[in-house]
Design an enzyme around this catalytic site. Structure first.
Site, PDB file in Angstrom:
ATOM      1  N   HIS A 173      -9.251   1.468  -6.757  1.00 35.75           N
ATOM      2  CA  HIS A 173      -9.918   2.099  -5.615  1.00 35.75           C
ATOM      3  C   HIS A 173      -8.959   3.039  -4.879  1.00 35.75           C
ATOM      4  O   HIS A 173      -9.294   4.168  -4.552  1.00 35.75           O
ATOM      5  CB  HIS A 173     -10.442   0.998  -4.688  1.00 35.75           C
ATOM      6  N   ARG A 174      -7.730   2.560  -4.619  1.00 36.37           N
ATOM      7  CA  ARG A 174      -6.762   3.373  -3.873  1.00 36.37           C
ATOM      8  C   ARG A 174      -6.313   4.558  -4.716  1.00 36.37           C
ATOM      9  O   ARG A 174      -6.167   5.676  -4.222  1.00 36.37           O
ATOM     10  CB  ARG A 174      -5.565   2.498  -3.462  1.00 36.37           C
TER      11      ARG A 174
ATOM     12  N   GLU B 261      -6.692  -1.367  17.914  1.00 36.48           N
ATOM     13  CA  GLU B 261      -7.756  -2.322  17.600  1.00 36.48           C
ATOM     14  C   GLU B 261      -8.546  -1.705  16.459  1.00 36.48           C
ATOM     15  O   GLU B 261      -8.751  -0.486  16.464  1.00 36.48           O
ATOM     16  CB  GLU B 261      -8.706  -2.456  18.797  1.00 36.48           C
TER      17      GLU B 261
ATOM     18  N   ASP C  67      -8.544   2.335   4.834  1.00 38.04           N
ATOM     19  CA  ASP C  67      -8.994   0.970   5.042  1.00 38.04           C
ATOM     20  C   ASP C  67      -9.584   0.506   3.725  1.00 38.04           C
ATOM     21  O   ASP C  67     -10.277   1.263   3.048  1.00 38.04           O
ATOM     22  CB  ASP C  67     -10.024   0.880   6.171  1.00 38.04           C
ATOM     23  N   SER C  68      -9.264  -0.717   3.349  1.00 38.60           N
ATOM     24  CA  SER C  68      -9.678  -1.180   2.031  1.00 38.60           C
ATOM     25  C   SER C  68      -9.977  -2.662   2.077  1.00 38.60           C
ATOM     26  O   SER C  68      -9.616  -3.346   3.041  1.00 38.60           O
ATOM     27  CB  SER C  68      -8.570  -0.884   1.007  1.00 38.60           C
TER      28      SER C  68
ATOM     29  N   GLY D  43      -2.316  -9.132  -2.315  1.00 39.14           N
ATOM     30  CA  GLY D  43      -3.625  -9.509  -1.772  1.00 39.14           C
ATOM     31  C   GLY D  43      -4.490 -10.252  -2.779  1.00 39.14           C
ATOM     32  O   GLY D  43      -4.052 -11.236  -3.399  1.00 39.14           O
ATOM     33  N   TYR D  44      -5.705  -9.757  -2.980  1.00 39.34           N
ATOM     34  CA  TYR D  44      -6.687 -10.436  -3.818  1.00 39.34           C
ATOM     35  C   TYR D  44      -6.568 -10.085  -5.308  1.00 39.34           C
ATOM     36  O   TYR D  44      -7.410 -10.505  -6.100  1.00 39.34           O
ATOM     37  CB  TYR D  44      -8.108 -10.090  -3.328  1.00 39.34           C
ATOM     38  N   ASP D  45      -5.537  -9.342  -5.702  1.00 39.91           N
ATOM     39  CA  ASP D  45      -5.409  -8.945  -7.114  1.00 39.91           C
ATOM     40  C   ASP D  45      -5.521 -10.120  -8.094  1.00 39.91           C
ATOM     41  O   ASP D  45      -6.152  -9.969  -9.152  1.00 39.91           O
ATOM     42  CB  ASP D  45      -4.092  -8.192  -7.348  1.00 39.91           C
TER      43      ASP D  45
ATOM     44  N   LYS E  92       0.848  -1.200   0.000  1.00 38.95           N
ATOM     45  CA  LYS E  92       0.000   0.000   0.000  1.00 38.95           C
ATOM     46  C   LYS E  92       0.880   1.245   0.000  1.00 38.95           C
ATOM     47  O   LYS E  92       0.608   2.206  -0.725  1.00 38.95           O
ATOM     48  CB  LYS E  92      -0.894   0.028   1.236  1.00 38.95           C
TER      49      LYS E  92
HETATM   50  P1  IMP Z   1      -6.593  -3.390   5.824  1.00 37.53           P
HETATM   51  O1  IMP Z   1      -5.158  -3.279   6.191  1.00 37.53           O
HETATM   52  O2  IMP Z   1      -7.497  -3.819   6.944  1.00 37.53           O
HETATM   53  O3  IMP Z   1      -7.103  -2.181   5.093  1.00 37.53           O
HETATM   54  O4  IMP Z   1      -6.619  -4.633   4.814  1.00 37.53           O
HETATM   55  C1  IMP Z   1      -6.919  -4.495   3.506  1.00 37.53           C
HETATM   56  C2  IMP Z   1      -6.900  -5.879   2.858  1.00 37.53           C
HETATM   57  O5  IMP Z   1      -7.769  -5.826   1.732  1.00 37.53           O
HETATM   58  C3  IMP Z   1      -5.522  -6.210   2.298  1.00 37.53           C
HETATM   59  O6  IMP Z   1      -4.731  -6.879   3.233  1.00 37.53           O
HETATM   60  C4  IMP Z   1      -5.899  -7.071   1.112  1.00 37.53           C
HETATM   61  O7  IMP Z   1      -6.219  -8.360   1.539  1.00 37.53           O
HETATM   62  C5  IMP Z   1      -7.189  -6.425   0.611  1.00 37.53           C
HETATM   63  N1  IMP Z   1      -6.882  -5.380  -0.383  1.00 37.53           N
HETATM   64  C6  IMP Z   1      -6.992  -4.028  -0.231  1.00 37.53           C
HETATM   65  N2  IMP Z   1      -6.602  -3.394  -1.338  1.00 37.53           N
HETATM   66  C7  IMP Z   1      -6.214  -4.349  -2.191  1.00 37.53           C
HETATM   67  C8  IMP Z   1      -5.681  -4.283  -3.520  1.00 37.53           C
HETATM   68  O8  IMP Z   1      -5.438  -3.219  -4.108  1.00 37.53           O
HETATM   69  N3  IMP Z   1      -5.418  -5.474  -4.089  1.00 37.53           N
HETATM   70  C9  IMP Z   1      -5.650  -6.662  -3.466  1.00 37.53           C
HETATM   71  N4  IMP Z   1      -6.108  -6.774  -2.235  1.00 37.53           N
HETATM   72  C10 IMP Z   1      -6.396  -5.616  -1.590  1.00 37.53           C
END
Ligand code: IMP
Length: 222
Positions: free
Chosen positions: A197-198, A56, A85-86, A170-172, A28
């Site tokens: 999104h980001r 938390e 948060d994403s 992640g889920y890419d 990120k």
């Molecule tokens: P956070 O740290 O609680 O915001 O976790 C966000 C989680 O969402 C990440 O660890 C990924 O699993 C998923 N995620 C968020 N943005 C992306 C992205 O751009 N690509 C793939 N997975 C994402």
């Protein structure tokens, strides 16, 4: 700390305040730094501060969690902080994993391969092999005690029939983006940011900074 100022395209003075990115996720941070490249701010990662206990996660929505994180880290550092948060929302799974994306599957799915398998399994249980889906990003900028800016970005796509690609994170690999005809793990990082999104949420922040600057903490103004 040194700060400098210059003129924005609109002719307003731009103050180069420091903006701390409150995430330990190196993927990120890389994406955010590249989106803010050239903006009139000095970007710093949270790990440039002495270790701060992670908060938390409080909140039922991406926006609530982003706000809580930004306020927590602004209070802990005294800095101007941006938190985000994403996560991934799969429509066939009623929006799961959603705000639980990072820890989806708990101790039984500690790798992304296992999280992908869980998503495919849950879709099969609902009798579907694909689903519309989206990534969501909420960001909040805070100074101690106050949120000063918020933004939100989404990208709409589908769950790919199987994981593809080795880029991104992640889920890419399971997120198929129809306008590009591939998963987000198959596009170069700069092209991902153009549509992600980001990218959308942080470009909104960038427009805000370009127009208004950021609050400058005591001792930063030159
Ligand atoms: P956070 O740290 O609680 O915001 O976790 C966000 C989680 O969402 C990440 O660890 C990924 O699993 C998923 N995620 C968020 N943005 C992306 C992205 O751009 N690509 C793939 N997975 C994402």
């Amino acid at each position: 700390m040194t700060c400098s100022s210059s003129e924005t395209p609109a002719g307003r003075p731009a103050i180069f305040a420091r903006l701390v990115i409150a995430t330990g996720n190196a993927n990120k941070v890389r994406e955010i730094v590249s989106i803010l490249d050239g903006a009139p701010v000095q970007v710093a990662a949270i790990d440039t501060f002495p270790p701060i206990a992670e908060p938390e996660e409080h909140g039922a929505t991406f926006a609530e969690i982003a706000r809580a994180k930004a306020l927590y880290y602004a209070g802990a550092t005294g800095a101007v902080v941006v938190a985000e948060d994403s996560g991934l929302e799969v429509d066939a799974l009623s929006g799961a994993p959603g705000i639980h994306s990072a820890r989806y599957g708990g101790d039984t799915a500690t790798t992304y391969e296992a999280k992908f398998a869980l998503i495919y399994d849950q879709m099969r249980q609902r009798g579907v092999s694909t689903s519309s889906a989206r990534f969501v990003c909420a960001l909040a900028v805070a100074i101690p005690g106050r949120v000063v800016f918020e933004a939100h970005g989404t990208i709409e796509g589908e769950i790919a029939p199987s994981p593809r690609g080795s880029g991104g994170f992640g889920y890419d690999p399971i997120f198929y983006y129809p306008p590009m005809g591939c998963t987000l793990a198959e596009v170069p990082a700069d092209r991902k940011s153009e549509v992600s999104h980001r990218g959308k949420a942080f470009r909104a922040l960038r427009r805000f900074i370009d127009q208004h600057g950021l609050p400058v903490r005591r001792g930063e103004a030159s």
